[in-house]
Design an enzyme around this catalytic site. Structure first.
Site, PDB file in Angstrom:
ATOM      1  N   TYR A  56      11.415 -17.957  -7.307  1.00 44.98           N
ATOM      2  CA  TYR A  56       9.710 -16.764  -7.011  1.00 44.98           C
ATOM      3  C   TYR A  56       9.137 -17.674  -7.832  1.00 44.98           C
ATOM      4  O   TYR A  56       9.219 -18.227  -8.346  1.00 44.98           O
ATOM      5  CB  TYR A  56      10.106 -15.538  -7.797  1.00 44.98           C
ATOM      6  CG  TYR A  56      10.645 -14.446  -7.081  1.00 44.98           C
ATOM      7  CD1 TYR A  56      12.580 -14.560  -5.888  1.00 44.98           C
ATOM      8  CD2 TYR A  56      10.658 -13.582  -7.921  1.00 44.98           C
ATOM      9  CE1 TYR A  56      12.949 -13.951  -5.432  1.00 44.98           C
ATOM     10  CE2 TYR A  56      12.024 -11.971  -7.520  1.00 44.98           C
ATOM     11  CZ  TYR A  56      12.667 -12.449  -6.181  1.00 44.98           C
ATOM     12  OH  TYR A  56      14.116 -11.958  -6.067  1.00 44.98           O
ATOM     13  N   GLN A 186      22.026  -5.563  -7.632  1.00 41.25           N
ATOM     14  CA  GLN A 186      20.902  -5.099  -7.146  1.00 41.25           C
ATOM     15  C   GLN A 186      20.775  -5.783  -6.159  1.00 41.25           C
ATOM     16  O   GLN A 186      21.376  -6.813  -5.344  1.00 41.25           O
ATOM     17  CB  GLN A 186      20.362  -6.227  -7.713  1.00 41.25           C
ATOM     18  CG  GLN A 186      18.330  -5.552  -7.733  1.00 41.25           C
ATOM     19  CD  GLN A 186      17.556  -6.311  -7.887  1.00 41.25           C
ATOM     20  OE1 GLN A 186      16.447  -7.393  -6.731  1.00 41.25           O
ATOM     21  NE2 GLN A 186      16.902  -6.367  -9.161  1.00 41.25           N
ATOM     22  N   PHE A 264       1.228  -4.731  -5.815  1.00 45.08           N
ATOM     23  CA  PHE A 264       0.006  -5.735  -6.883  1.00 45.08           C
ATOM     24  C   PHE A 264      -1.668  -5.168  -6.866  1.00 45.08           C
ATOM     25  O   PHE A 264      -2.380  -5.125  -7.608  1.00 45.08           O
ATOM     26  CB  PHE A 264      -0.383  -7.142  -6.236  1.00 45.08           C
ATOM     27  CG  PHE A 264       1.117  -7.792  -6.800  1.00 45.08           C
ATOM     28  CD1 PHE A 264       2.235  -7.180  -7.890  1.00 45.08           C
ATOM     29  CD2 PHE A 264       1.160  -8.893  -6.289  1.00 45.08           C
ATOM     30  CE1 PHE A 264       3.227  -7.896  -8.256  1.00 45.08           C
ATOM     31  CE2 PHE A 264       2.073  -9.533  -6.762  1.00 45.08           C
ATOM     32  CZ  PHE A 264       3.579  -9.482  -7.539  1.00 45.08           C
ATOM     33  N   GLN A 267      -3.911   1.272  -7.554  1.00 43.28           N
ATOM     34  CA  GLN A 267      -3.760   2.175  -6.807  1.00 43.28           C
ATOM     35  C   GLN A 267      -2.426   2.441  -6.501  1.00 43.28           C
ATOM     36  O   GLN A 267      -1.650   4.196  -6.961  1.00 43.28           O
ATOM     37  CB  GLN A 267      -4.597   2.699  -5.647  1.00 43.28           C
ATOM     38  CG  GLN A 267      -4.546   4.415  -5.600  1.00 43.28           C
ATOM     39  CD  GLN A 267      -5.353   4.547  -3.982  1.00 43.28           C
ATOM     40  OE1 GLN A 267      -6.432   3.784  -4.191  1.00 43.28           O
ATOM     41  NE2 GLN A 267      -5.202   5.771  -3.556  1.00 43.28           N
ATOM     42  N   GLU A 270       0.057   3.266  -9.437  1.00 38.79           N
ATOM     43  CA  GLU A 270       0.036   4.165 -10.211  1.00 38.79           C
ATOM     44  C   GLU A 270       0.978   5.026  -9.581  1.00 38.79           C
ATOM     45  O   GLU A 270       1.453   5.640 -10.219  1.00 38.79           O
ATOM     46  CB  GLU A 270      -1.600   4.355 -10.688  1.00 38.79           C
ATOM     47  CG  GLU A 270      -1.757   5.952 -11.090  1.00 38.79           C
ATOM     48  CD  GLU A 270      -2.533   6.373 -12.149  1.00 38.79           C
ATOM     49  OE1 GLU A 270      -3.631   6.959 -12.775  1.00 38.79           O
ATOM     50  OE2 GLU A 270      -4.404   5.542 -11.745  1.00 38.79           O
ATOM     51  N   GLU A 271       0.926   5.153  -8.007  1.00 36.94           N
ATOM     52  CA  GLU A 271       1.725   6.458  -7.810  1.00 36.94           C
ATOM     53  C   GLU A 271       2.689   6.102  -7.273  1.00 36.94           C
ATOM     54  O   GLU A 271       3.587   7.259  -7.625  1.00 36.94           O
ATOM     55  CB  GLU A 271       0.694   5.780  -5.307  1.00 36.94           C
ATOM     56  CG  GLU A 271       0.969   6.888  -5.091  1.00 36.94           C
ATOM     57  CD  GLU A 271       1.145   6.098  -3.625  1.00 36.94           C
ATOM     58  OE1 GLU A 271       1.092   5.997  -3.035  1.00 36.94           O
ATOM     59  OE2 GLU A 271      -0.383   7.042  -3.210  1.00 36.94           O
ATOM     60  N   ASN A 272       3.182   4.369  -7.946  1.00 36.39           N
ATOM     61  CA  ASN A 272       4.905   4.514  -7.887  1.00 36.39           C
ATOM     62  C   ASN A 272       5.628   5.121  -8.496  1.00 36.39           C
ATOM     63  O   ASN A 272       6.876   4.757  -8.456  1.00 36.39           O
ATOM     64  CB  ASN A 272       5.253   3.344  -7.563  1.00 36.39           C
ATOM     65  CG  ASN A 272       4.429   2.536  -5.761  1.00 36.39           C
ATOM     66  OD1 ASN A 272       4.913   2.860  -5.228  1.00 36.39           O
ATOM     67  ND2 ASN A 272       4.351   0.631  -5.814  1.00 36.39           N
TER      68      ASN A 272
END
EC number: 1.1.1.-
Length: 320
Positions: A56, A186, A264, A267, A270-272
């Protein structure tokens, strides 16, 4: 200012090391300009587990964001974070494992990782570049590479070691000679690819199961919209007054599986995390259980007539 969420953790096997059950994924090509700000905001929200990989473009900027978080006092010490990185295919040879991990540490400006994973159960010649050429694919020396991973842990370069994208059959090869058991596997998991058999295998072997692509990785080369367009999930989300993403992430979490989210957007970040003070009912879980299954991350790139996996069936050992 959004409240800081305390994310539950799981103890990895017999290591005594705890890992937050919701992580912050960092895979994106190219990396967005506001990545470091996103990481700092994630830390403010309560994210403590950050998932990266040597392939990455996020290792170095993640390290820079950690340095900045310490400078700003968002965390008191690096020990408050759980950092995962992964061994890429061009370094998946016994003599290249330790140098590869040291390079990742240098990229991030860290002294150790909390978890280091073999990214994929196949190798590419060290000189290989993207896009992958079929002639560059090589079989993995599972036993030799795992022994080198064990040495990484013994040297204190990482607190735990594990694998990614491994089937039960490939894990059996590791377990046959392992002196240190994989702490984590994973893999792709979401309501559209539930991985029931592999989850059961990992549970029996004491390997923690961790999910990437909980929303189907829309917008990536391997992603799809089958999760985000799933009518069952839409109905449950509407009934509960939640977003579809929250339903999918909560479902993974409710299976006792850790989950790597990736957004990224402030909102959605935060929701997650707004998944801990409510549950899916047995009826809702049963509905999700019936969703038709589809593997998104298939790995066709690594299938070759002359390589270790001649078909997708071989690559996934029938888990497809």
């Amino acid at each position: 200012m959004a409240k800081t969420v305390s994310i539950p953790s799981v103890t990895l096997g017999s290591t005594g090391i705890t890992m937050p059950l919701v992580g912050f994924g960092t895979v994106e090509y190219p990396l967005c300009e506001w990545f470091k700000d996103a990481v700092l905001h994630a830390i403010k929200l309560g994210y403590r587990h950050f998932d990266t990989a040597s392939t990455y473009p996020s290792e170095q900027p993640l390290g820079e964001a950690i340095t900045e978080a310490l400078r700003l006092g968002l965390i008191k010490s690096r020990d408050e974070l759980f950092i995962t990185s992964k061994l890429w295919l061009t370094d998946s040879f016994p003599d290249r494992v330790i140098p590869a991990l040291k390079k990742s540490l240098k990229n991030m400006g860290l002294e150790y990782l909390d978890c280091y994973l073999i990214h994929f159960p196949v190798c590419l010649i060290p000189e290989a570049t993207y896009p992958v050429k079929k002639e560059d694919i090589r079989p993995m020396d599972f036993e030799g590479v795992w022994a080198a991973m064990e040495e990484c842990q013994k040297l204190g370069l990482t607190k735990t070691i594990g694998v990614s994208n491994f089937t039960a059959k490939k894990l059996e090869r590791i377990l046959a000679t392992a002196k240190i058991l994989p702490a984590v596997n994973q893999v792709e998991m979401n309501p559209v690819w539930q991985q029931k058999k592999l989850r059961q295998f990992c549970e029996e072997k004491g390997i923690h199961f961790s999910a990437f692509s909980p929303l189907g990785a829309v917008g990536t080369d391997w992603g799809h919209n089958r999760v985000m367009e799933c009518e069952v999930l839409k109905e449950i989300a509407k009934a509960k007054g939640k977003s579809l993403a929250q339903i999918a992430i909560r479902w993974v979490y409710q299976q006792g599986v850790s989950v790597i989210t990736k957004s990224f957007n402030k909102q959605r970040m935060e929701e997650n995390l707004d998944i801990f003070d409510w549950k899916l009912t047995p009826e809702e879980l049963h509905k999700i259980d019936q969703i038709p299954q589809y593997r998104g991350s298939r790995g066709e790139t690594f299938v070759s007539e002359n390589g270790p996996y001649k078909t997708l069936e071989e690559m996934w050992d029938g888990e497809i």
